[in-house]
Enzyme design. Structure first.
Site, PDB file in Angstrom:
ATOM      1  N   ALA A  71       2.117   9.174  15.320  1.00  0.00           N
ATOM      2  CA  ALA A  71       1.976  10.272  14.352  1.00  0.00           C
ATOM      3  C   ALA A  71       1.198   9.797  13.133  1.00  0.00           C
ATOM      4  O   ALA A  71       0.309  10.502  12.631  1.00  0.00           O
ATOM      5  CB  ALA A  71       3.354  10.789  13.943  1.00  0.00           C
ATOM      6  N   TYR A  89       4.536   5.648  14.914  1.00  0.00           N
ATOM      7  CA  TYR A  89       3.234   4.965  14.798  1.00  0.00           C
ATOM      8  C   TYR A  89       2.092   5.894  15.243  1.00  0.00           C
ATOM      9  O   TYR A  89       1.066   6.001  14.568  1.00  0.00           O
ATOM     10  CB  TYR A  89       3.304   3.710  15.669  1.00  0.00           C
ATOM     11  N   LYS A 102      -0.935   7.228  12.963  1.00  0.00           N
ATOM     12  CA  LYS A 102      -2.316   6.880  13.321  1.00  0.00           C
ATOM     13  C   LYS A 102      -3.149   8.136  13.620  1.00  0.00           C
ATOM     14  O   LYS A 102      -4.354   8.163  13.352  1.00  0.00           O
ATOM     15  CB  LYS A 102      -2.337   5.914  14.506  1.00  0.00           C
ATOM     16  N   VAL A 145       0.810  -1.228   0.000  1.00  0.00           N
ATOM     17  CA  VAL A 145       0.000   0.000   0.000  1.00  0.00           C
ATOM     18  C   VAL A 145       0.843   1.278   0.000  1.00  0.00           C
ATOM     19  O   VAL A 145       0.327   2.355  -0.297  1.00  0.00           O
ATOM     20  CB  VAL A 145      -1.000   0.046   1.185  1.00  0.00           C
ATOM     21  N   ASN A 178      -6.576  -1.359   6.507  1.00  0.00           N
ATOM     22  CA  ASN A 178      -6.134  -2.046   7.725  1.00  0.00           C
ATOM     23  C   ASN A 178      -4.628  -2.297   7.755  1.00  0.00           C
ATOM     24  O   ASN A 178      -4.055  -2.439   8.834  1.00  0.00           O
ATOM     25  CB  ASN A 178      -6.904  -3.375   7.831  1.00  0.00           C
TER      26      ASN A 178
HETATM   27  P1  NAI Z   1      -0.485  -7.892  11.795  1.00  0.00           P
HETATM   28  O1  NAI Z   1       0.954  -7.526  11.782  1.00  0.00           O
HETATM   29  O2  NAI Z   1      -0.885  -9.197  12.399  1.00  0.00           O
HETATM   30  O3  NAI Z   1      -1.098  -7.827  10.303  1.00  0.00           O
HETATM   31  C1  NAI Z   1      -0.825  -6.751   9.462  1.00  0.00           C
HETATM   32  C2  NAI Z   1      -0.970  -7.195   8.015  1.00  0.00           C
HETATM   33  O4  NAI Z   1      -0.646  -6.073   7.180  1.00  0.00           O
HETATM   34  C3  NAI Z   1      -0.015  -8.340   7.651  1.00  0.00           C
HETATM   35  O5  NAI Z   1      -0.712  -9.344   6.939  1.00  0.00           O
HETATM   36  C4  NAI Z   1       1.023  -7.657   6.768  1.00  0.00           C
HETATM   37  O6  NAI Z   1       1.599  -8.517   5.798  1.00  0.00           O
HETATM   38  C5  NAI Z   1       0.206  -6.541   6.144  1.00  0.00           C
HETATM   39  N1  NAI Z   1       1.048  -5.441   5.642  1.00  0.00           N
HETATM   40  C6  NAI Z   1       2.115  -4.885   6.243  1.00  0.00           C
HETATM   41  N2  NAI Z   1       2.656  -3.940   5.462  1.00  0.00           N
HETATM   42  C7  NAI Z   1       1.911  -3.893   4.334  1.00  0.00           C
HETATM   43  C8  NAI Z   1       1.965  -3.114   3.151  1.00  0.00           C
HETATM   44  N3  NAI Z   1       2.931  -2.206   2.954  1.00  0.00           N
HETATM   45  N4  NAI Z   1       1.031  -3.314   2.191  1.00  0.00           N
HETATM   46  C9  NAI Z   1       0.068  -4.248   2.366  1.00  0.00           C
HETATM   47  N5  NAI Z   1      -0.033  -5.023   3.465  1.00  0.00           N
HETATM   48  C10 NAI Z   1       0.880  -4.851   4.438  1.00  0.00           C
HETATM   49  O7  NAI Z   1      -1.232  -6.669  12.521  1.00  0.00           O
HETATM   50  P2  NAI Z   1      -2.671  -6.567  13.207  1.00  0.00           P
HETATM   51  O8  NAI Z   1      -2.472  -6.622  14.664  1.00  0.00           O
HETATM   52  O9  NAI Z   1      -3.641  -7.477  12.562  1.00  0.00           O
HETATM   53  O10 NAI Z   1      -3.021  -5.050  12.844  1.00  0.00           O
HETATM   54  C11 NAI Z   1      -3.880  -4.656  11.800  1.00  0.00           C
HETATM   55  C12 NAI Z   1      -4.090  -3.159  11.892  1.00  0.00           C
HETATM   56  O11 NAI Z   1      -4.629  -2.829  13.172  1.00  0.00           O
HETATM   57  C13 NAI Z   1      -2.806  -2.344  11.743  1.00  0.00           C
HETATM   58  O12 NAI Z   1      -3.072  -1.160  11.033  1.00  0.00           O
HETATM   59  C14 NAI Z   1      -2.447  -2.022  13.177  1.00  0.00           C
HETATM   60  O13 NAI Z   1      -1.679  -0.860  13.263  1.00  0.00           O
HETATM   61  C15 NAI Z   1      -3.831  -1.848  13.783  1.00  0.00           C
HETATM   62  N6  NAI Z   1      -3.881  -2.015  15.222  1.00  0.00           N
HETATM   63  C16 NAI Z   1      -3.616  -3.217  15.812  1.00  0.00           C
HETATM   64  C17 NAI Z   1      -3.697  -3.332  17.169  1.00  0.00           C
HETATM   65  C18 NAI Z   1      -3.465  -4.616  17.875  1.00  0.00           C
HETATM   66  O14 NAI Z   1      -3.567  -4.633  19.094  1.00  0.00           O
HETATM   67  N7  NAI Z   1      -3.181  -5.715  17.203  1.00  0.00           N
HETATM   68  C19 NAI Z   1      -4.016  -2.194  18.035  1.00  0.00           C
HETATM   69  C20 NAI Z   1      -4.302  -0.988  17.308  1.00  0.00           C
HETATM   70  C21 NAI Z   1      -4.222  -0.919  15.957  1.00  0.00           C
END
Ligand code: NAI
Length: 245
Positions: free
Chosen positions: A155, A153, A157, A63, A89
């Site tokens: 900044a 992160y 978000k 992305v 996401n």
């Molecule tokens: P995760 O690390 O398990 O999954 C993230 C996914 O995004 C992975 O499949 C990864 O390959 C993909 N990804 C990474 N860089 C990418 C790129 N440049 N282009 C396309 N895909 C890419 O993370 P999770 O925990 O599922 O988080 C999902 C979202 O929720 C993120 O935006 C994270 O910042 C946010 N979030 C998560 C929290 C948590 O407690 N797990 C808390 C607050 C926000």
């Protein structure tokens, strides 16, 4: 089924929250383009969606690369005919205290977590404006209000919040809503990487006393994507068991 025959694009769909969102949207009746840098991961998610009787289209997309996002939106429109729902996401973290944070840590996180969301919204909005309909849901974080070790992160978000509120204002008259979901501490590979001592401290701060499940976030996204949420736009919704009150 609240999303019967709706057409969705979910980024970062290979695992964790993005995977749960993709499966939930499909369960509610949507066809889903599942996009991620991890192609094997989204192939698996797409086949799970197919088993549910919906269409799942895996796409390899970074992305943070404008051309890849442009191609993703063109390809989603070609495959599905329209794009009703976009869920931004995809996200990464590169945590470090300010004095140790490298330029690379900063730029990488801004590129994926903020610029990536901008690219996806800009391209999808072109399609949605023509349709006169759209639901954009951006995954920010409780950390948007600041968190130790997460200057980059937080900044990014917080940037997503400002971007979403502007998009909500610009697109409201075009039948498009834009909302933000802020997960608290959700059990995924991202948070499993947090050292045990810090994990325990964070969990102690959650009024509900437990980590969230990816499905808790997915349920809120499905609601915002549905017609039940037709009058909700520019909202910031916490899904964190009371972590932020
Ligand atoms: P995760 O690390 O398990 O999954 C993230 C996914 O995004 C992975 O499949 C990864 O390959 C993909 N990804 C990474 N860089 C990418 C790129 N440049 N282009 C396309 N895909 C890419 O993370 P999770 O925990 O599922 O988080 C999902 C979202 O929720 C993120 O935006 C994270 O910042 C946010 N979030 C998560 C929290 C948590 O407690 N797990 C808390 C607050 C926000």
């Amino acid at each position: 089924m609240r999303l019967k025959d709706k057409k969705a694009v979910v980024t970062g769909a290979a695992r964790g929250i993005g995977k749960a969102i993709s499966l939930k949207l499909a369960q509610e009746g949507a066809d889903v383009v599942v996009a991620d840098i991890n192609i094997e991961g989204v192939e698996g998610v797409a086949s799970q969606i197919e088993k549910m009787g919906r269409k799942g289209y895996p796409l390899k997309v970074d992305v943070s690369k404008r051309q890849e996002v442009e191609k993703m939106i063109i390809s989603a429109k070609e495959k599905m005919g329209r794009i009703d729902i976009l869920v931004n996401n995809a996200g990464i973290n590169r945590d470090a205290m300010l004095h140790k944070m490298t330029d690379e840590n900063w730029h990488e996180v801004i590129a994926v977590n903020l610029t990536g969301v901008f690219f996806c919204i800009r391209e999808a909005a072109k399609v949605m404006r023509d349709q006169g309909y759209g639901r954009i849901i951006n995954i920010s974080s409780a950390s948007w209000m600041g968190n130790i070790g997460q200057a980059n992160y937080s900044a990014a978000k917080a940037g997503v919040v400002g971007l979403s509120k502007t998009a909500a204002r610009e697109l409201a008259r075009k039948g498009i809503t834009v909302n933000v979901v802020c997960p608290g501490f959700i059990d995924t590979e991202m948070t499993r990487a947090v050292p045990e001592k810090i994990r325990t401290k964070i969990i102690e701060k959650i009024p509900m006393g437990e980590v969230g499940k990816p499905e808790d976030v997915a349920n809120m996204v499905a609601f915002l994507a549905s017609d039940e949420a037709r009058y909700v736009t520019g909202a910031i919704i916490d899904v964190g068991g009371g972590l932020v009150l």
